[in-house]
Design a protein around this motif. Structure first.
Motif, PDB file in Angstrom:
ATOM      1  N   UNK A   1       0.834  -1.021   0.227  1.00  0.00           N
ATOM      2  CA  UNK A   1       0.331   0.017   0.462  1.00  0.00           C
ATOM      3  C   UNK A   1       1.274   1.386   0.039  1.00  0.00           C
ATOM      4  N   UNK A   2       0.372   2.023  -0.615  1.00  0.00           N
ATOM      5  CA  UNK A   2       1.123   3.647  -0.688  1.00  0.00           C
ATOM      6  C   UNK A   2       0.780   4.522   0.210  1.00  0.00           C
ATOM      7  N   UNK A   3       1.664   4.970   0.661  1.00  0.00           N
ATOM      8  CA  UNK A   3       1.718   6.172   1.886  1.00  0.00           C
ATOM      9  C   UNK A   3       0.719   6.770   2.255  1.00  0.00           C
ATOM     10  N   UNK A   4       0.139   7.230   1.419  1.00  0.00           N
ATOM     11  CA  UNK A   4      -0.788   7.751   1.128  1.00  0.00           C
ATOM     12  C   UNK A   4      -2.321   7.656   1.736  1.00  0.00           C
ATOM     13  N   UNK A   5      -1.997   5.830   2.133  1.00  0.00           N
ATOM     14  CA  UNK A   5      -3.433   5.472   1.757  1.00  0.00           C
ATOM     15  C   UNK A   5      -3.414   5.035   3.366  1.00  0.00           C
ATOM     16  N   UNK A   6      -2.609   5.705   3.892  1.00  0.00           N
ATOM     17  CA  UNK A   6      -2.507   4.424   5.060  1.00  0.00           C
ATOM     18  C   UNK A   6      -3.092   5.533   6.219  1.00  0.00           C
ATOM     19  N   UNK A   7      -3.477   6.654   6.182  1.00  0.00           N
ATOM     20  CA  UNK A   7      -4.628   7.619   7.052  1.00  0.00           C
ATOM     21  C   UNK A   7      -3.606   8.189   8.020  1.00  0.00           C
ATOM     22  N   UNK A   8      -4.564   8.484   9.385  1.00  0.00           N
ATOM     23  CA  UNK A   8      -3.984   8.613  10.473  1.00  0.00           C
ATOM     24  C   UNK A   8      -3.623   7.547  11.176  1.00  0.00           C
ATOM     25  N   UNK A   9      -2.571   8.075  12.098  1.00  0.00           N
ATOM     26  CA  UNK A   9      -2.594   6.837  13.288  1.00  0.00           C
ATOM     27  C   UNK A   9      -2.325   8.007  14.245  1.00  0.00           C
ATOM     28  N   UNK A  10      -2.652   6.600  15.494  1.00  0.00           N
ATOM     29  CA  UNK A  10      -2.369   7.574  17.189  1.00  0.00           C
ATOM     30  C   UNK A  10      -1.764   6.763  18.136  1.00  0.00           C
ATOM     31  N   UNK A  11      -1.137   6.679  18.970  1.00  0.00           N
ATOM     32  CA  UNK A  11      -1.185   5.902  20.089  1.00  0.00           C
ATOM     33  C   UNK A  11      -1.135   7.013  21.546  1.00  0.00           C
ATOM     34  N   UNK A  12      -1.384   6.256  22.652  1.00  0.00           N
ATOM     35  CA  UNK A  12      -1.911   7.242  24.013  1.00  0.00           C
ATOM     36  C   UNK A  12      -0.479   7.536  24.773  1.00  0.00           C
ATOM     37  N   UNK A  13      -0.088   8.005  25.519  1.00  0.00           N
ATOM     38  CA  UNK A  13       0.666   8.376  26.657  1.00  0.00           C
ATOM     39  C   UNK A  13       0.008   7.715  27.810  1.00  0.00           C
ATOM     40  N   UNK A  14      -0.337   6.667  28.475  1.00  0.00           N
ATOM     41  CA  UNK A  14      -1.112   6.796  29.253  1.00  0.00           C
ATOM     42  C   UNK A  14      -1.225   7.536  30.890  1.00  0.00           C
ATOM     43  N   UNK A  15      -2.103   7.661  31.377  1.00  0.00           N
ATOM     44  CA  UNK A  15      -2.252   8.369  32.948  1.00  0.00           C
ATOM     45  C   UNK A  15      -1.200   7.029  33.751  1.00  0.00           C
ATOM     46  N   UNK A  16      -1.121   7.439  35.024  1.00  0.00           N
ATOM     47  CA  UNK A  16      -0.938   7.008  36.313  1.00  0.00           C
ATOM     48  C   UNK A  16      -1.497   6.086  36.897  1.00  0.00           C
ATOM     49  N   UNK A  17      -1.205   5.271  37.285  1.00  0.00           N
ATOM     50  CA  UNK A  17      -2.244   3.809  37.520  1.00  0.00           C
ATOM     51  C   UNK A  17      -2.848   3.107  35.991  1.00  0.00           C
ATOM     52  N   UNK A  18      -2.282   3.134  35.260  1.00  0.00           N
ATOM     53  CA  UNK A  18      -3.150   2.317  34.301  1.00  0.00           C
ATOM     54  C   UNK A  18      -2.865   1.042  34.257  1.00  0.00           C
ATOM     55  N   UNK A  19      -1.442   0.700  34.921  1.00  0.00           N
ATOM     56  CA  UNK A  19      -1.737  -1.321  35.152  1.00  0.00           C
ATOM     57  C   UNK A  19      -1.034  -1.540  33.972  1.00  0.00           C
ATOM     58  N   UNK A  20      -0.154  -0.969  33.500  1.00  0.00           N
ATOM     59  CA  UNK A  20       0.471  -1.659  31.618  1.00  0.00           C
ATOM     60  C   UNK A  20       1.959  -0.649  31.830  1.00  0.00           C
ATOM     61  N   UNK A  21       2.500  -1.590  30.379  1.00  0.00           N
ATOM     62  CA  UNK A  21       3.842  -0.149  29.806  1.00  0.00           C
ATOM     63  C   UNK A  21       3.602  -0.684  28.587  1.00  0.00           C
ATOM     64  N   UNK A  22       4.652   0.055  27.639  1.00  0.00           N
ATOM     65  CA  UNK A  22       4.252  -0.338  26.366  1.00  0.00           C
ATOM     66  C   UNK A  22       4.760  -1.634  25.991  1.00  0.00           C
ATOM     67  N   UNK A  23       6.098  -1.604  26.394  1.00  0.00           N
ATOM     68  CA  UNK A  23       6.133  -3.133  26.371  1.00  0.00           C
ATOM     69  C   UNK A  23       5.018  -4.372  26.280  1.00  0.00           C
ATOM     70  N   UNK A  24       4.273  -5.074  27.160  1.00  0.00           N
ATOM     71  CA  UNK A  24       3.282  -5.690  27.454  1.00  0.00           C
ATOM     72  C   UNK A  24       2.864  -6.088  26.529  1.00  0.00           C
ATOM     73  N   UNK A  25       2.768  -7.745  26.483  1.00  0.00           N
ATOM     74  CA  UNK A  25       2.110  -7.997  25.194  1.00  0.00           C
ATOM     75  C   UNK A  25       0.700  -8.354  25.390  1.00  0.00           C
ATOM     76  N   UNK A  26      -0.158  -8.716  24.536  1.00  0.00           N
ATOM     77  CA  UNK A  26      -2.244  -8.597  24.450  1.00  0.00           C
ATOM     78  C   UNK A  26      -2.420 -10.265  25.284  1.00  0.00           C
ATOM     79  N   UNK A  27      -3.441  -9.781  25.905  1.00  0.00           N
ATOM     80  CA  UNK A  27      -3.720 -10.531  26.802  1.00  0.00           C
ATOM     81  C   UNK A  27      -5.417 -10.764  26.375  1.00  0.00           C
TER      82      UNK A  27
END
Length: 744
Positions: free
Chosen positions: A362-388
């Motif tokens: 796919x071309x870059x123009x087709x990717x569309x908007x991307x976002x990530x979240x900076x979690x608030x304190x106490x989320x209980x997770x970190x970025x390196x956690x794997x999916x459960x």
């Protein structure tokens, strides 16, 4: 290891202790090396070469001529390939972990390299190994604690010039070793994936981008790892991967890009869509490892720095907090609730549009908007956690951070090749590895087939039909099989004519010795090829026959190169200019002693270059006696069948002797011209005679009488063949060449 010749060592074991003069610590990181020059006049001889510097690797070994920073498996194939290498403990070590490091020091009598308390990548237990190099070519391995889960110990002159001699160091006493030597240690069953790939390519074409490997037994796949992918070639830009190509180490000529270690089959449910591990079904596990060829490594530009905020576990999966559109690369589909909270809606079931861009679909123009979240304190997770599974439906608070795809391109550059030219069909072969001497069950074969077949459909669905996986296998033509080489040894200078026996040989096949191409190759039949050896260093080597279409058969240690020297003998020694023991002819030697006392004869066999091959130190001929040694070269070679040798003989005697050689046709047993005519044989064999000094031969063939022929200056009457009666057994002028032609 004390040198006892070029590439040969006397091995011994003894109690020892680590030398504490560690010296300078090298600033090595994972998969790293440094070149260090020896000081003063120190040189280290190794396999016939003398070195003034050494490349010290973080991975428990040193190399000569060049460094090795490859991240491919540290196995016996790695030990014997590439640059000349000495490995006290070859393993994937990371000097940045723990408190250890790699040190070097040149003392008055030795050069020391120490891997001190070093940990293997992803491990926690330290290992200490020390290598000492001495100027006479000796070297020592000394060990303290060894906590690594695996390791290879040994040495090699590299480039796969010779087959490696596998030994058991734990039981090996003082002994002589020559050529490459090694042993692999492991706490669990391990797999040599490079050797496995090479075996695969012996019977299949080099048409695959990936090899997916399942087993029906457990092996050391690594810690908590369920499956993994190893990229061995990358020529794609813009995905945050270096460009490299180790495909030839695996038997591919640049086509193979990665292999997938898919664990043992019992870890996968019978239904390929049923959950195998965490949120992944069996087919999603395979899709995940397939995706690692391209994913997930990119950073993005923020201000003047490149951020890794999109990345999670091992910096090779998407972050727990990245809205990766439920990518199979540990991605979530995250819903922005519009009030500072976010909800995980799905996970690991497709390739996202960003994935597809990085895959070249796919071309870059087709990717569309991307976002990530900076979690608030106490989320209980970190970025390196794997999916459960429990993460689906999870809500948490945080700050949304938008990332345009152009910021990824700003950090990594555009993807090259781009969507216009990047391949859209990826070829994957699936291998089921079983233990030697066993066969897979029909249920196991069916399970592999179901997972493989399901991937084809899943991949099309997960890429929105922009990509496809081709799982078709392409077999090669017949694989040659080598059963023997005659002669089995020859000069390091090469140019030895050999007979290669076996099966499935095809016209147009090529032959190599230790990787070097042989010359003058003649296809005689599907079971016989003739070839002339190339030069090589001394020692046993692997011989390979490759049929047209790249099907290759090999035989390890099939031929031994010997350092031959010129023969020395007295000027009045008898010279027999030609003697043979081939599949077609053999030579019988007769020696007559006309003297009243016994004659002691030394028989030397020379090759076609005058180099000494074999000898009988003393043969006694009784007074006025005669001996005949049938198939002489077999006696010299110590074989019962054809030795494949040809060359000349030298006979040294303490008494005047007479000698002749009769060439015998192996097919008819015919020893003479007259018998050949009488029996109607299609070949004529002329015997040879021994004379002092320079060999001389004269033969005259007449058709319809010999009137006007050149006179025979030897005494004796001429027979109907124009041959002197007194010299009938004196001449060897022509030798039969396979195929029916004669050579002068």
């Amino acid at each position: 290891m004390a040198p006892s010749g070029s590439g040969a060592y006397t091995f011994s074991r003894q109690a020892g202790a680590i030398n504490q003069n560690f010296g300078t610590k090298l600033p090595l990181t994972d998969d790293d090396f440094r070149q260090i020059a020896f000081q003063g006049n120190f040189r280290f001889p190794f396999f016939g070469a003398s070195y003034s510097s050494v490349f010290i690797s973080s991975d428990g070994n040193i190399t000569f001529t060049e460094g090795d920073a490859a991240h491919t498996d540290r196995d016996l194939t790695r030990l014997n390939g590439g640059a000349p290498r000495i490995a006290p403990l070859l393993n994937d070590f990371d000097p940045t972990q723990g408190q250890g490091g790699v040190f070097y020091n040149q003392l008055s009598d030795r050069f020391l390299v120490t891997w001190k308390l070093i940990q293997e990548f992803g491990g926690s237990l330290p290992s200490t190994a020390q290598l000492a190099l001495f100027p006479d070519g000796s070297f020592e391995f000394t060990y303290s604690v060894v906590g690594s889960s695996t390791g290879v110990v040994g040495w090699s002159n590299g480039a796969d010039q010779h087959d490696i001699d596998l030994v058991d160091f734990s039981t090996l006493g003082t002994s002589s070793l020559s050529g490459p030597v090694g042993e692999k240690f492991a706490k669990q069953t391990d797999i040599d994936f490079t050797a496995l790939a090479k075996r695969f390519y012996q019977s299949h074409a080099d048409d695959y981008d990936q090899l997916a490997i399942f087993t029906n037994f457990s092996y050391a796949i690594g810690g908590e790892t369920f499956a993994y992918e190893a990229t061995i070639k990358n020529d794609i830009q813009g995905i945050n991967q270096d460009t490299f190509d180790f495909s030839q180490d695996f038997g591919s000529n640049g086509r193979l890009q990665s292999f997938l270690a898919m664990n043992q089959l019992s870890e996968f449910p019978d239904n390929p869509d049923a959950t195998a591990v965490r949120t992944y079904s069996s087919v999603e596990v395979l899709a995940h490892e397939t995706g690692h060829r391209w994913l997930a490594y990119p950073r993005f530009k923020t201000g003047s720095v490149n951020s890794e905020a999109l990345l999670g576990y091992q910096m090779a999966h998407w972050s727990f907090f990245f809205n990766a559109d439920a990518s199979v690369m540990e991605g979530h589909l995250i819903q922005d609730n519009g009030n500072g909270t976010f909800t995980m809606k799905a996970a690991t079931n497709r390739y996202s549009k960003l994935d597809q861009y990085l895959m070249g679909l796919r071309s870059a123009s087709e990717v569309g908007p991307l976002f990530y979240v900076e979690p608030a304190a106490g989320s209980g997770h970190v970025a390196t956690d794997v999916t459960e599974p429990s993460d689906i439906g999870l809500s948490f608070s945080g700050t949304r951070k938008d990332v345009p795809v152009q910021d990824i391109i700003a950090a990594e550059g555009p993807r090259v090749p781009d969507v216009q030219v990047a391949p859209k069909v990826f070829h994957q072969a699936t291998i089921l590895l079983v233990r030697q001497g066993t066969a897979p069950s029909s249920a196991e074969i069916n399970k592999v087939s179901q997972i493989q077949g399901r991937l084809k459909d899943f991949f099309a669905q997960a890429t929105n039909s922009l990509g496809a996986v081709d799982i078709t296998l392409q077999s090669l033509p017949l694989i040659p099989s080598i059963s023997g080489i005659a002669p089995s040894s020859g000069s390091t200078e090469g140019n030895t004519r050999v007979y290669i026996s076996g099966s499935n040989f095809q016209n147009g096949a090529t032959v190599s010795f230790a990787g070097a191409t042989a010359s003058n190759i003649e296809f005689i039949s599907p079971s016989l090829i003739l070839a002339t050896t190339p030069p090589s260093s001394a020692g046993p080597v692997k011989v390979a026959v490759t049929n047209p279409g790249a099907a290759t058969g090999t035989l390890s240690n099939a031929y031994t190169y010997r350092q031959l020297s010129a023969a020395t003998f007295s000027s009045n020694a008898l010279r027999i200019p030609y003697i043979v023991d081939s599949l077609f002819f053999r030579s019988n030697l007769g020696i007559n002693n006309p003297n009243p006392m016994a004659a002691n004869v030394r028989i030397l066999q020379l090759d076609n270059h005058g180099l000494l091959v074999n000898q009988l130190a003393s043969v006694s001929i009784p007074p006025h006696g005669f001996i005949q040694q049938n198939s002489l070269l077999r006696t010299l070679e110590g074989t019962t069948g054809p030795s494949g040798r040809e060359g000349s003989l030298v006979l040294e005697s303490d008494q005047p002797i007479q000698s002749f050689v009769s060439q015998i046709d192996n097919q008819t047993g015919d020893p003479s011209i007259l018998d050949g005519i009488r029996l109607g044989a299609s070949r004529l064999i002329l015997q040879s005679a021994a004379q002092p000094g320079r060999p001389q031969s004269l033969v005259q063939c007449c058709v319809g009488g010999c009137d006007g022929a050149e006179p025979d200056h030897r005494s004796g009457s001429r027979n109907a063949l124009g041959e002197s009666e007194h010299s009938r057994k004196r001449f060897h002028f022509l030798r039969q060449h396979p195929g029916g032609t004669f050579r002068q």
